[in-house]
Structure formats: structure tokens, C-alpha cells
Design an enzyme around this catalytic site. Structure first.
Site, PDB file in Angstrom:
ATOM      1  N   HIS A 128       1.225  -1.272  -0.004  1.00 20.31           N
ATOM      2  CA  HIS A 128      -0.057  -0.285  -0.266  1.00 20.31           C
ATOM      3  C   HIS A 128       1.392   1.089  -0.075  1.00 20.31           C
ATOM      4  CE1 HIS A 128      -2.790   2.648   1.942  1.00 20.31           C
ATOM      5  NE2 HIS A 128      -3.254   2.527   0.481  1.00 20.31           N
ATOM      6  N   ARG A 225      -2.349  24.550  -1.011  1.00 18.68           N
ATOM      7  CA  ARG A 225      -2.142  22.986  -1.022  1.00 18.68           C
ATOM      8  C   ARG A 225      -2.134  22.719   0.287  1.00 18.68           C
ATOM      9  NH1 ARG A 225      -1.081  18.612  -0.750  1.00 18.68           N
ATOM     10  NH2 ARG A 225       0.870  17.523  -1.257  1.00 18.68           N
TER      11      ARG A 225
END
Length: 556
Positions: A128, A225
Site C-alpha cells: 500500500h 496546497r
């Protein structure tokens, strides 16, 4: 497992951090695997870690928005769950949520549900991209809540990977599952002109042609961001926790920060480490948001000096504390409760010319929510990742922040390093950024008139190093012209803000195409590299090669 790792990693093209957050799927460089089904007596059984899938088909398409061709993904299985009862005519056994909940660890197998289906993801946990800790948050339960936090997972090619791990279905009486609340429902509104790179978490940049219209970027157009949902912070109850040197913690209200400490203002450019990542992605696929040239902006920040607050907490001046770091934690958190965090060297924080702020104003206005309301760190000349928003805690330590974003992201590597060989502990965390420039006008592919061409852009360098010169070429770098610089006068060593520049140059008679190029030279005579390939890295950070724009000359 060694065979699977490069395949799966190639499929998961990350766009933000933590590694799960803001995944972008514009480039799928490696083949996806399809697994041979194994069926016995009408049921599918749960395999064990000793079984390994067989790769029987591959296929991937490159490019933004490309589809992904999958083979027949089904979990190879050899042994049925003892209590599994096959539904009439169904190819999979049926489980209760209680039975799924018994599989919460690698030792007991890791099972999850999505919708009405059950998946054994044990063999994927190691692969993952977000690390084991993130995916194990859903162990034994539903993926919906986790994917609501990292909503970009709900795309067909991501679901295709998940389907390869299916082992069963939920019993009919347990199939209803309430829809999880959207953790991004409380995010603030954004300007419609922004170019969105990911919605959840929200990341966007202004159009390049608007970026250099103003020396100070309007707050609504300032690039965004975010790594996690925007927290809602009550200014009345807000307290900044400052850990003191003798175990004492100060709790400072917003009013105290404004009244106890002199207000200081700094004009500074903030740049994301991934600015211009899209150019690296064209060389070889990288993991990260597909930023163009506008993942930076400039503002006039107002707030208290960090050094004043640290001195008030009892910390000594620069040079008296040894090698230490000042760590920051935000109030934005993931599902595990982990906050966004980062750190800077103590010398940067306490430097008398460092101008590091605890900012509560931006361009003369209250700090907007997307930019850290009510308080953020402003570290001029340093990568945006260290400018922690929604600041909740400050600490001083002999070690850097142990946050994921300090230890396992925002670092640069050799072009030879890939996701199978990378060791984040071998590279320093990015702090000061290298010299940078880009063209904002004309746009790539624009049609321009003959005669003269006006070129505009920005230039900036980290560490307070001013821009000494910007060179512009209209013929791919064979000949050069020096651009005119525009912007505020800045003190040597404290040139925190960009220089905007402009050049009007002659177009050679008969020209049909132009390769427009720019490169900047900073006050230390650092210059941008001419091509991207030698500075390519797997995260697509520190992209600062000569910027090139190809345009067509339209003849009368």
C-alpha cells in the site's frame, strides 16, 4: 510478493501526502496484474499468506484520464472460511460483519468491506503506497470512511485493484451501510478560476497568465496546497501550545499573540516542492500532483516573529542551543488523529534575519481558512511543506519532526532511485529551494504575431538569495536576451520574494515556430539546469530546469 511490488506501485500514482491523500491517476506506468481464479464446488475461499497470486494478464494505458484494462481479477483461494455459507447461485460465500471484524491483523488476515462485498487485502498491506498504518485503519471494517477522507480512491481503476482481493459478500440482512459523512463538507469555497489538481484534499493553482498580473498574489488566487480536510477553528477558544525548555507549556490565545508580541511584516514567496512536476512526469512517471508552473505565489504576511515567541517561552538565542530543530503540528488531522507536521533548524527559527513568522494576516487581511486560519508558520526562503498551517503546537527537539511529511516525503533522490530501492532515511528533508524561473506568457501552443514577442514570467531563489538575472531565448537557447526585472527592492540575504520579469524581443523574419526558453541566475550565481532528465526523481520535486514554451508564429 517481490513480483507484485513493482506492479502495484506502478499503478498507484500519488498526488499528495500523506501518501494516500490526493492520489492522482494521470500516469499508470506499469502493468496491472490479473489473477487466475480458483473455484471449487461453487464457492470462493479465503487464501493464506503462503499462497501467491499468479500474474495472467497485464495492461495499462498512460496519460491523464486514461482508462485501465483489467483482466479477470479474482482472489485465488484454497480454503473456505469454516462458517462461510454460499448463497444460492452466488460464486462467493456470505459473511456477517462480525465475521469480517475477526480479521483485523496480519496474523488473522486483514479483511475489509466495500459496499456489500468482502475483501481479504492481507497481501496488499505491504504494497500500500500510504503505508500499513493508514490502510489498517479500515481493518475488520468498512472502507467507506477511509475513502471519504481520501476520496480519490473511488475511481474505477482503484476499485479494479480492490476487486482482485474479493473473498465474499455480506449477508443480505447486513448489507445496508450508512453513507459516511464527507470530511470535506466543511471546506471553504474557492475561486472558480483556479486549476484544480485534486478536490479532496483540495489542491489548485491559478492560471499561469494570471499569476504574474500582480506582484502580490490576490488571496483568492494564491495556490492552494492541502493534505487533509480544512479544520474549522474557533478563534475565541484557539490556543497555541508552545512547549517550553523546562517542561512548561505555554498556551497563547490569538489575542495574546497579537498584543504581547510586536507585529512584523514580510513579503515572501511560497512555493510547493512539486511546482512544475508535470515536466518531470513527461520524462518518466512520478508520484504526485500534476502541478504546472503556478504552484507558488507571493503575499505580504503579517504576524509575530517566531523568535520572539520562543524567547518568551524561555529558549536561548541562536547559537546557544546546539543542533536542535523547531517542530510544528497543525490542527488538520487524518482518521488516525495524526496531525500534519514539519520542522526547521533551530538556527532558522531563531535567526535575527530569518524573518520566520507566526502569521495571522495575509495581504493585509485576516488569514483565509485555506491558508491556515487563524495562525500559520511562515518560513521565508524555505519549501512550502515546512510552512505549517492551522498551527496548533510548537516544540523544540534535538531531532527533526518525526512526521511522515518530514521523514518519508519531500526529499530528492538520484534519477537511478525507484520505488523498489528508495530509502527515505538517506536523504535530507528539503528546506531551502533552488533557483527557479518560468514563463507565464505566452502560453504553450499559443499563436503569436510576427515582428516582436513579449515574454513574461517569474524568477525566485530560496534561502534569501535574490535573483541577479533572467536570460530569455526565442530560438531554443542558441541566442539570449536579458529580461527586465520588476518587484520590490530586497536586502541582500533577505530576498524572500520573487522577481517578475518581462522581455520584448524580435521575431526573426519568416519564422513559423519559436522555442521560448528562460533561465534565472541567483545572487550566488546558481543557475538552473538546462534539461529535466538529470534532475528527475521519483517524487517529482525540485523541478527547476530551463522552462520552455513552444509557440506558432501566425504570418499576415
Amino acid at each position: 510478493m517481490l513480483l507484485l511490488r513493482p506492479i502495484v506501485r506502478g499503478l498507484w500514482v500519488l498526488q499528495s501526502t500523506p501518501r494516500l491523500a490526493g492520489v492522482a491517476w494521470g500516469s499508470l506506468p506499469r502493468a496491472c496484474a490479473a489473477w487466475t481464479p480458483s473455484r471449487a464446488q461453487g464457492t470462493w475461499s479465503a487464501g493464506h499468506s503462503s499462497q501467491r497470486r499468479k500474474v495472467t494478464a497485464v495492461g495499462a494505458l498512460l496519460g491523464l484520464g486514461a482508462g485501465l484494462a483489467y483482466g479477470n481479477h479474482r482472489r485465488q483461494a484454497t480454503e473456505a472460511e469454516p462458517n462461510a455459507e454460499a448463497a444460492p447461485g452466488a460464486p462467493y460465500p456470505v459473511f456477517t460483519r462480525q465475521e469480517v471484524g475477526q480479521h483485523r491483523s496480519l496474523a488473522d488476515r486483514v479483511w475489509v468491506t466495500y459496499g456489500n462485498e468482502v475483501f481479504d487485502i492481507t497481501d496488499f498491506v505491504e504494497l500500500h503506497p500510504g503505508g500499513q498504518s493508514k490502510i489498517l485503519l479500515a481493518a475488520g471494517g468498512a472502507l467507506e470512511l477511509l475513502w471519504a477522507m481520501y476520496a480519490v480512491h473511488s475511481q474505477e481503476h482503484v476499485l479494479g485493484i480492490l476487486r482482485g482481493y474479493k473473498v465474499g459478500e455480506l449477508s443480505p440482512e447486513e448489507q445496508s451501510q450508512p453513507t459516511p459523512e464527507d470530511p470535506y463538507a466543511g471546506d471553504p469555497p474557492r475561486h472558480p478560476a483556479l486549476k484544480v489538481n485534486s478536490l479532496k484534499p483540495f489542491n489548485a493553482e491559478p492560471p499561469a497568465e494570471l499569476l504574474t498580473e500582480n506582484y502580490l498574489t490576490p488571496n483568492q488566487l494564491f495556490f492552494k496546497r492541502n493534505h487533509l480536510p480544512v479544520p474549522a477553528v474557533d478563534p475565541a477558544s484557539y490556543r497555541l501550545q508552545v512547549e517550553g525548555p523546562r517542561g512548561r507549556t505555554l498556551a497563547l490565545s490569538l489575542h495574546e499573540l497579537k498584543s504581547r508580541f510586536p507585529k512584523h511584516e514580510v513579503t515572501a514567496t511560497l512555493q510547493c516542492a512539486g511546482n512544475r512536476r508535470s515536466e518531470m512526469n513527461r520524462v518518466r512517471p512520478v508520484k504526485g500532483l500534476e502541478w504546472g508552473v503556478a504552484a507558488l505565489s507571493t503575499a505580504r504576511w503579517g504576524g509575530a516573529r517566531l523568535r520572539d515567541v520562543l524567547a518568551h517561552a524561555g529558549y536561548p538565542e541562536e547559537g546557544q542551543a546546539g543542533e536542535q530543530h523547531v517542530g510544528f503540528e497543525g490542527l488538520d488531522q487524518d482518521l488516525s488523529g495524526a496531525a500534519y507536521g514539519a520542522s526547521i533548524p533551530y538556527s532558522t527559527a531563531m535567526g535575527c534575519h530569518g524573518d520566520v513568522l507566526l502569521a495571522y494576516e495575509m495581504n493585509g487581511e485576516e488569514l483565509p481558512r485555506d491558508h491556515g486560519y487563524p495562525l500559520r508558520v511562515g518560513v521565508p526562503g524555505v519549501v512550502g511543506a515546512r510552512n505549517v498551517k492551522w498551527l496548533g503546537r510548537i516544540s523544540v527537539s534535538r531531532e527533526e519532526s518525526q512526521s511522515h511529511w518530514q521523514q518519508n516525503d519531500y526529499k530528492g533522490f538520484s534519477p537511478s532511485v525507484d520505488w523498489d530501492t528508495v530509502d527515505f532515511s538517506t536523504a535530507p528533508a528539503i528546506q531551502e529551494l533552488p533557483v527557479q524561473s518560468a514563463i507565464t506568457e505566452p502560453a504553450p501552443g499559443a499563436a503569436v504575431p510576427p515582428g516582436e514577442l513579449t515574454v513574461k514570467g517569474y524568477a525566485w531563489s530560496g534561502g534569501g538569495r535574490g535573483v541577479g538575472r533572467v536570460d530569455v531565448s526565442l530560438d531554443g537557447g542558441r541566442t539570449w536576451h536579458v529580461a527586465e526585472l520588476k518587484g520590490e527592492e530586497q536586502a541582500p540575504g533577505r530576498a524572500w520574494a520573487w522577481q517578475l520579469w518581462q522581455l520584448t524581443g524580435p521575431v526573426a523574419p519568416g519564422s513559423t515556430e519559436l522555442d521560448v526558453v528562460c533561465k534565472a541566475v541567483d545572487a550566488s550565481y546558481n543557475v538552473q539546469p538546462d534539461t529535466v532528465a538529470p534532475i528527475w526523481n521519483l517524487r517529482g520535486v525540485l523541478s527547476n530546469a530551463w522552462h520552455r514554451v513552444h509557440v506558432t508564429v501566425v504570418q499576415d
